[in-house]
Design a protein around this motif. Structure first.
Motif, mmCIF file in Angstrom:
data_model
loop_
_atom_site.group_PDB
_atom_site.id
_atom_site.type_symbol
_atom_site.label_atom_id
_atom_site.label_comp_id
_atom_site.label_asym_id
_atom_site.label_seq_id
_atom_site.Cartn_x
_atom_site.Cartn_y
_atom_site.Cartn_z
ATOM 1 N N UNK A 69 0.836 -1.199 0.000
ATOM 2 C CA UNK A 69 0.000 0.000 0.000
ATOM 3 C C UNK A 69 0.871 1.249 0.000
ATOM 4 N N UNK A 70 0.700 2.067 -1.006
ATOM 5 C CA UNK A 70 1.478 3.302 -1.117
ATOM 6 C C UNK A 70 0.806 4.433 -0.344
ATOM 7 N N UNK A 71 1.629 5.328 0.168
ATOM 8 C CA UNK A 71 1.116 6.526 0.816
ATOM 9 C C UNK A 71 0.236 7.314 -0.140
ATOM 10 N N UNK A 72 0.599 7.307 -1.431
ATOM 11 C CA UNK A 72 -0.189 8.052 -2.421
ATOM 12 C C UNK A 72 -1.527 7.362 -2.698
ATOM 13 N N UNK A 73 -1.583 6.028 -2.562
ATOM 14 C CA UNK A 73 -2.865 5.326 -2.687
ATOM 15 C C UNK A 73 -3.808 5.761 -1.576
ATOM 16 N N UNK A 74 -3.283 5.800 -0.359
ATOM 17 C CA UNK A 74 -4.085 6.215 0.796
ATOM 18 C C UNK A 74 -4.561 7.654 0.605
ATOM 19 N N UNK A 75 -3.658 8.512 0.191
ATOM 20 C CA UNK A 75 -4.006 9.918 -0.066
ATOM 21 C C UNK A 75 -5.068 10.013 -1.146
ATOM 22 N N UNK A 76 -4.905 9.252 -2.226
ATOM 23 C CA UNK A 76 -5.867 9.279 -3.320
ATOM 24 C C UNK A 76 -7.251 8.831 -2.889
ATOM 25 N N UNK A 77 -7.318 7.784 -2.071
ATOM 26 C CA UNK A 77 -8.615 7.306 -1.593
ATOM 27 C C UNK A 77 -9.273 8.328 -0.675
ATOM 28 N N UNK A 78 -8.452 8.990 0.146
ATOM 29 C CA UNK A 78 -9.006 10.010 1.044
ATOM 30 C C UNK A 78 -9.556 11.187 0.226
ATOM 31 N N UNK A 79 -8.830 11.574 -0.825
ATOM 32 C CA UNK A 79 -9.288 12.656 -1.695
ATOM 33 C C UNK A 79 -10.569 12.256 -2.422
ATOM 34 N N UNK A 80 -10.649 10.999 -2.844
ATOM 35 C CA UNK A 80 -11.893 10.494 -3.458
ATOM 36 C C UNK A 80 -13.057 10.642 -2.490
ATOM 37 N N UNK A 81 -12.790 10.324 -1.222
ATOM 38 C CA UNK A 81 -13.822 10.478 -0.197
ATOM 39 C C UNK A 81 -14.281 11.915 -0.062
ATOM 40 N N UNK A 82 -13.333 12.852 -0.150
ATOM 41 C CA UNK A 82 -13.693 14.274 -0.086
ATOM 42 C C UNK A 82 -14.596 14.643 -1.261
ATOM 43 N N UNK A 83 -14.221 14.148 -2.461
ATOM 44 C CA UNK A 83 -15.039 14.437 -3.636
ATOM 45 C C UNK A 83 -16.439 13.875 -3.523
ATOM 46 N N UNK A 84 -16.553 12.639 -3.059
ATOM 47 C CA UNK A 84 -17.875 12.032 -2.882
ATOM 48 C C UNK A 84 -18.659 12.755 -1.792
ATOM 49 N N UNK A 85 -17.956 13.258 -0.794
ATOM 50 C CA UNK A 85 -18.619 14.037 0.258
ATOM 51 C C UNK A 85 -19.207 15.323 -0.291
ATOM 52 N N UNK A 86 -18.463 15.987 -1.194
ATOM 53 C CA UNK A 86 -18.972 17.211 -1.830
ATOM 54 C C UNK A 86 -20.187 16.881 -2.689
ATOM 55 N N UNK A 87 -20.106 15.811 -3.448
ATOM 56 C CA UNK A 87 -21.188 15.441 -4.361
ATOM 57 C C UNK A 87 -22.463 15.054 -3.622
ATOM 58 N N UNK A 88 -22.312 14.261 -2.554
ATOM 59 C CA UNK A 88 -23.488 13.727 -1.861
ATOM 60 C C UNK A 88 -23.802 14.462 -0.563
ATOM 61 N N UNK A 89 -23.110 15.586 -0.333
ATOM 62 C CA UNK A 89 -23.351 16.391 0.867
ATOM 63 C C UNK A 89 -23.216 15.556 2.132
ATOM 64 N N UNK A 90 -22.140 14.809 2.183
ATOM 65 C CA UNK A 90 -21.826 14.000 3.362
ATOM 66 C C UNK A 90 -20.421 14.347 3.830
ATOM 67 N N UNK A 91 -20.022 13.808 4.963
ATOM 68 C CA UNK A 91 -18.703 14.114 5.520
ATOM 69 C C UNK A 91 -17.636 13.377 4.729
ATOM 70 N N UNK A 92 -16.841 14.120 3.973
ATOM 71 C CA UNK A 92 -15.853 13.525 3.090
ATOM 72 C C UNK A 92 -14.775 12.743 3.813
ATOM 73 N N UNK A 93 -14.341 13.224 4.989
ATOM 74 C CA UNK A 93 -13.280 12.526 5.722
ATOM 75 C C UNK A 93 -13.737 11.144 6.166
ATOM 76 N N UNK A 94 -14.991 11.031 6.547
ATOM 77 C CA UNK A 94 -15.525 9.731 6.961
ATOM 78 C C UNK A 94 -15.558 8.764 5.788
ATOM 79 N N UNK A 95 -15.993 9.250 4.621
ATOM 80 C CA UNK A 95 -16.017 8.414 3.421
ATOM 81 C C UNK A 95 -14.609 7.993 3.054
ATOM 82 N N UNK A 96 -13.668 8.938 3.099
ATOM 83 C CA UNK A 96 -12.281 8.626 2.754
ATOM 84 C C UNK A 96 -11.686 7.570 3.655
#
Length: 244
Positions: free
Chosen positions: A193-220
Protein backbone atom coordinates in the motif's frame (compact mmCIF):
# COMPACT_ATOMS: atom_id res chain seq x y z
CA UNK A 1 -28.32 14.54 -2.57
CA UNK A 2 -26.10 16.37 -5.07
CA UNK A 3 -24.94 19.89 -5.69
CA UNK A 4 -27.10 22.16 -7.87
CA UNK A 5 -26.43 22.55 -11.60
CA UNK A 6 -23.57 24.77 -12.73
CA UNK A 7 -24.04 28.47 -12.06
CA UNK A 8 -21.96 31.60 -12.41
CA UNK A 9 -20.92 31.23 -8.77
CA UNK A 10 -19.07 27.99 -9.59
CA UNK A 11 -16.47 28.97 -12.21
CA UNK A 12 -14.94 26.32 -14.44
CA UNK A 13 -11.23 25.48 -14.29
CA UNK A 14 -8.74 24.27 -16.87
CA UNK A 15 -6.98 20.92 -16.80
CA UNK A 16 -3.81 22.06 -15.02
CA UNK A 17 -5.77 24.18 -12.54
CA UNK A 18 -7.93 21.16 -11.72
CA UNK A 19 -4.87 18.94 -11.25
CA UNK A 20 -3.24 21.42 -8.88
CA UNK A 21 -6.54 22.07 -7.12
CA UNK A 22 -7.23 18.40 -6.36
CA UNK A 23 -3.83 18.26 -4.66
CA UNK A 24 -3.87 21.60 -2.83
CA UNK A 25 -7.56 22.40 -2.23
CA UNK A 26 -9.64 19.31 -3.07
CA UNK A 27 -12.96 20.36 -1.57
CA UNK A 28 -13.19 23.64 -3.49
CA UNK A 29 -11.94 21.99 -6.67
CA UNK A 30 -14.48 19.16 -6.44
CA UNK A 31 -17.27 21.73 -6.29
CA UNK A 32 -16.16 22.76 -9.78
CA UNK A 33 -15.77 19.15 -10.90
CA UNK A 34 -19.29 18.29 -9.72
CA UNK A 35 -20.64 21.20 -11.76
CA UNK A 36 -18.41 20.47 -14.79
CA UNK A 37 -17.32 16.78 -14.52
CA UNK A 38 -15.44 16.41 -17.85
CA UNK A 39 -13.86 13.07 -16.88
CA UNK A 40 -12.58 11.89 -20.29
CA UNK A 41 -9.84 14.45 -20.95
CA UNK A 42 -8.59 14.39 -17.39
CA UNK A 43 -8.53 10.59 -17.35
CA UNK A 44 -6.39 10.59 -20.50
CA UNK A 45 -4.08 13.09 -18.81
CA UNK A 46 -3.71 10.80 -15.79
CA UNK A 47 -3.04 7.80 -18.04
CA UNK A 48 -0.35 9.77 -19.89
CA UNK A 49 1.43 10.70 -16.65
CA UNK A 50 1.26 7.11 -15.39
CA UNK A 51 2.49 5.79 -18.73
CA UNK A 52 5.50 8.11 -18.67
CA UNK A 53 6.31 7.38 -15.03
CA UNK A 54 6.03 3.61 -15.23
CA UNK A 55 6.99 2.99 -18.84
CA UNK A 56 9.96 5.31 -19.42
CA UNK A 57 12.39 3.52 -17.05
CA UNK A 58 11.74 0.25 -18.86
CA UNK A 59 13.28 1.57 -22.08
CA UNK A 60 16.67 1.14 -20.39
CA UNK A 61 18.47 -2.09 -19.50
CA UNK A 62 18.58 -1.15 -15.84
CA UNK A 63 14.87 -0.42 -15.78
CA UNK A 64 13.97 -3.65 -17.58
CA UNK A 65 15.99 -5.71 -15.13
CA UNK A 66 14.37 -3.96 -12.19
CA UNK A 67 10.92 -4.62 -13.68
CA UNK A 68 11.77 -8.28 -14.19
CA UNK A 69 13.00 -8.59 -10.60
CA UNK A 70 9.79 -6.97 -9.40
CA UNK A 71 7.62 -9.43 -11.34
CA UNK A 72 9.56 -12.38 -9.97
CA UNK A 73 9.39 -11.08 -6.42
CA UNK A 74 5.67 -10.42 -6.76
CA UNK A 75 5.01 -13.96 -8.01
CA UNK A 76 7.10 -15.44 -5.22
CA UNK A 77 5.25 -13.28 -2.72
CA UNK A 78 2.05 -15.07 -3.72
CA UNK A 79 3.77 -18.41 -3.21
CA UNK A 80 4.50 -19.17 -6.88
CA UNK A 81 7.69 -20.91 -7.96
CA UNK A 82 9.48 -19.18 -10.83
CA UNK A 83 11.24 -21.92 -12.76
CA UNK A 84 14.25 -21.22 -15.04
CA UNK A 85 12.27 -21.63 -18.26
CA UNK A 86 9.58 -19.29 -16.94
CA UNK A 87 12.22 -16.72 -16.01
CA UNK A 88 13.78 -16.97 -19.46
CA UNK A 89 10.43 -16.36 -21.18
CA UNK A 90 9.75 -13.36 -18.94
CA UNK A 91 13.22 -12.01 -19.69
CA UNK A 92 12.58 -12.14 -23.45
CA UNK A 93 9.32 -10.23 -23.06
CA UNK A 94 11.12 -7.43 -21.22
CA UNK A 95 12.32 -6.01 -24.55
CA UNK A 96 8.74 -4.89 -25.26
CA UNK A 97 7.68 -4.21 -21.69
CA UNK A 98 8.13 -0.44 -21.88
CA UNK A 99 5.67 -0.20 -24.78
CA UNK A 100 3.30 -2.67 -23.12
CA UNK A 101 3.34 -0.70 -19.88
CA UNK A 102 2.54 2.62 -21.59
CA UNK A 103 -0.31 1.13 -23.66
CA UNK A 104 -1.70 -0.78 -20.67
CA UNK A 105 -2.14 2.47 -18.74
CA UNK A 106 -4.63 3.64 -21.38
CA UNK A 107 -6.53 0.35 -21.12
CA UNK A 108 -6.56 -0.80 -17.53
CA UNK A 109 -6.65 2.55 -15.73
CA UNK A 110 -9.90 3.65 -17.48
CA UNK A 111 -11.41 0.22 -16.80
CA UNK A 112 -10.55 0.54 -13.10
CA UNK A 113 -11.86 4.10 -12.91
CA UNK A 114 -15.16 3.16 -14.57
CA UNK A 115 -15.52 0.09 -12.34
CA UNK A 116 -15.01 1.97 -9.09
CA UNK A 117 -17.16 4.86 -10.28
CA UNK A 118 -19.98 2.42 -10.98
CA UNK A 119 -19.48 0.89 -7.54
CA UNK A 120 -19.65 4.27 -5.79
CA UNK A 121 -22.62 5.36 -7.89
CA UNK A 122 -24.63 2.25 -7.07
CA UNK A 123 -23.69 2.41 -3.39
CA UNK A 124 -24.56 6.05 -2.86
CA UNK A 125 -27.53 6.28 -5.24
CA UNK A 126 -29.24 2.92 -4.84
CA UNK A 127 -28.43 2.20 -1.20
CA UNK A 128 -28.11 5.66 0.32
CA UNK A 129 -30.68 7.55 -1.73
CA UNK A 130 -28.37 9.88 -3.66
CA UNK A 131 -29.32 11.47 -6.97
CA UNK A 132 -25.94 12.16 -8.58
CA UNK A 133 -25.32 11.30 -12.20
CA UNK A 134 -22.80 8.63 -13.13
CA UNK A 135 -20.81 11.27 -15.03
CA UNK A 136 -20.38 13.29 -11.83
CA UNK A 137 -19.09 10.27 -9.91
CA UNK A 138 -16.83 9.37 -12.84
CA UNK A 139 -15.47 12.92 -12.80
CA UNK A 140 -14.56 12.64 -9.13
CA UNK A 141 -12.86 9.27 -9.52
CA UNK A 142 -10.95 10.34 -12.62
CA UNK A 143 -9.70 13.56 -11.06
CA UNK A 144 -8.66 11.79 -7.86
CA UNK A 145 -6.33 9.71 -9.99
CA UNK A 146 -3.94 12.67 -10.23
CA UNK A 147 -2.68 11.80 -6.75
CA UNK A 148 -1.52 8.36 -7.85
CA UNK A 149 -0.03 9.83 -11.03
CA UNK A 150 2.00 12.37 -9.06
CA UNK A 151 3.12 9.59 -6.73
CA UNK A 152 4.28 7.53 -9.70
CA UNK A 153 6.21 10.49 -11.15
CA UNK A 154 7.97 11.11 -7.82
CA UNK A 155 8.66 7.43 -7.16
CA UNK A 156 9.97 6.51 -10.63
CA UNK A 157 13.36 8.29 -10.49
CA UNK A 158 13.95 7.12 -6.92
CA UNK A 159 13.31 3.48 -7.79
CA UNK A 160 15.35 3.78 -10.99
CA UNK A 161 18.32 5.17 -9.06
CA UNK A 162 18.01 2.30 -6.57
CA UNK A 163 17.58 -0.24 -9.36
CA UNK A 164 14.57 -1.67 -7.55
CA UNK A 165 10.93 -1.45 -8.66
CA UNK A 166 7.91 -2.30 -6.55
CA UNK A 167 4.16 -2.00 -7.00
CA UNK A 168 3.68 0.32 -4.03
CA UNK A 169 6.93 2.20 -4.61
CA UNK A 170 9.37 3.61 -2.06
CA UNK A 171 6.62 5.37 -0.12
CA UNK A 172 4.79 2.22 0.98
CA UNK A 173 3.36 1.82 4.48
CA UNK A 174 5.52 -1.21 5.27
CA UNK A 175 7.92 1.17 6.99
CA UNK A 176 5.32 1.53 9.75
CA UNK A 177 5.80 -2.09 10.86
CA UNK A 178 9.56 -2.87 10.60
CA UNK A 179 9.24 -5.21 13.58
CA UNK A 180 6.97 -7.64 11.69
CA UNK A 181 8.27 -10.54 9.59
CA UNK A 182 7.96 -9.98 5.80
CA UNK A 183 5.53 -12.91 5.49
CA UNK A 184 3.19 -11.45 8.12
CA UNK A 185 -0.16 -10.57 6.56
CA UNK A 186 -0.15 -7.07 8.05
CA UNK A 187 3.38 -6.43 6.78
CA UNK A 188 2.41 -7.70 3.32
CA UNK A 189 -0.73 -5.55 3.21
CA UNK A 190 0.99 -2.35 4.31
CA UNK A 191 4.01 -3.09 2.12
CA UNK A 192 1.69 -3.29 -0.89
CA UNK A 193 0.00 0.00 0.00
CA UNK A 194 1.48 3.30 -1.12
CA UNK A 195 1.12 6.53 0.82
CA UNK A 196 -0.19 8.05 -2.42
CA UNK A 197 -2.87 5.33 -2.69
CA UNK A 198 -4.09 6.22 0.80
CA UNK A 199 -4.01 9.92 -0.07
CA UNK A 200 -5.87 9.28 -3.32
CA UNK A 201 -8.61 7.31 -1.59
CA UNK A 202 -9.01 10.01 1.04
CA UNK A 203 -9.29 12.66 -1.70
CA UNK A 204 -11.89 10.49 -3.46
CA UNK A 205 -13.82 10.48 -0.20
CA UNK A 206 -13.69 14.27 -0.09
CA UNK A 207 -15.04 14.44 -3.64
CA UNK A 208 -17.87 12.03 -2.88
CA UNK A 209 -18.62 14.04 0.26
CA UNK A 210 -18.97 17.21 -1.83
CA UNK A 211 -21.19 15.44 -4.36
CA UNK A 212 -23.49 13.73 -1.86
CA UNK A 213 -23.35 16.39 0.87
CA UNK A 214 -21.83 14.00 3.36
CA UNK A 215 -18.70 14.11 5.52
CA UNK A 216 -15.85 13.52 3.09
CA UNK A 217 -13.28 12.53 5.72
CA UNK A 218 -15.53 9.73 6.96
CA UNK A 219 -16.02 8.41 3.42
CA UNK A 220 -12.28 8.63 2.75
CA UNK A 221 -11.37 6.70 5.89
CA UNK A 222 -13.99 4.07 5.04
CA UNK A 223 -12.50 3.63 1.55
CA UNK A 224 -9.01 3.23 3.02
CA UNK A 225 -10.19 0.68 5.57
CA UNK A 226 -12.07 -1.28 2.91
CA UNK A 227 -9.02 -1.31 0.64
CA UNK A 228 -6.75 -2.62 3.41
CA UNK A 229 -9.24 -5.34 4.34
CA UNK A 230 -9.64 -6.49 0.72
CA UNK A 231 -5.86 -6.47 0.16
CA UNK A 232 -5.29 -8.52 3.30
CA UNK A 233 -7.96 -11.00 2.20
CA UNK A 234 -6.35 -11.36 -1.24
CA UNK A 235 -2.95 -12.10 0.29
CA UNK A 236 -4.53 -14.59 2.68
CA UNK A 237 -6.35 -16.45 -0.09
CA UNK A 238 -3.31 -16.64 -2.38
CA UNK A 239 -1.08 -17.74 0.50
CA UNK A 240 -3.49 -20.50 1.48
CA UNK A 241 -3.63 -21.82 -2.09
CA UNK A 242 0.14 -21.63 -2.48
CA UNK A 243 0.73 -23.62 0.72
CA UNK A 244 -1.33 -26.57 -0.50
Amino acid sequence: MTLPPPTATVPDKGLIARAIGVITSPKATFETIVAYPRPAVFLLFVCLLLGVAQGAPQFTEKGRQAALDMQVKSMQGFGMEVKPEMYEAMEKRMAYNGYITVVSMFIFVPIAVVFFSALYWVLFNALLGGTASFKQVLGITAHSGIIGAVGALISAPIMYAQGVLSTAGPFNLGALVPFLAPENIIAKTLGATSLFQVWGMFVTGIGLGVLYRRKGSTIGLALIALYLIITACVFTVFSSFASR
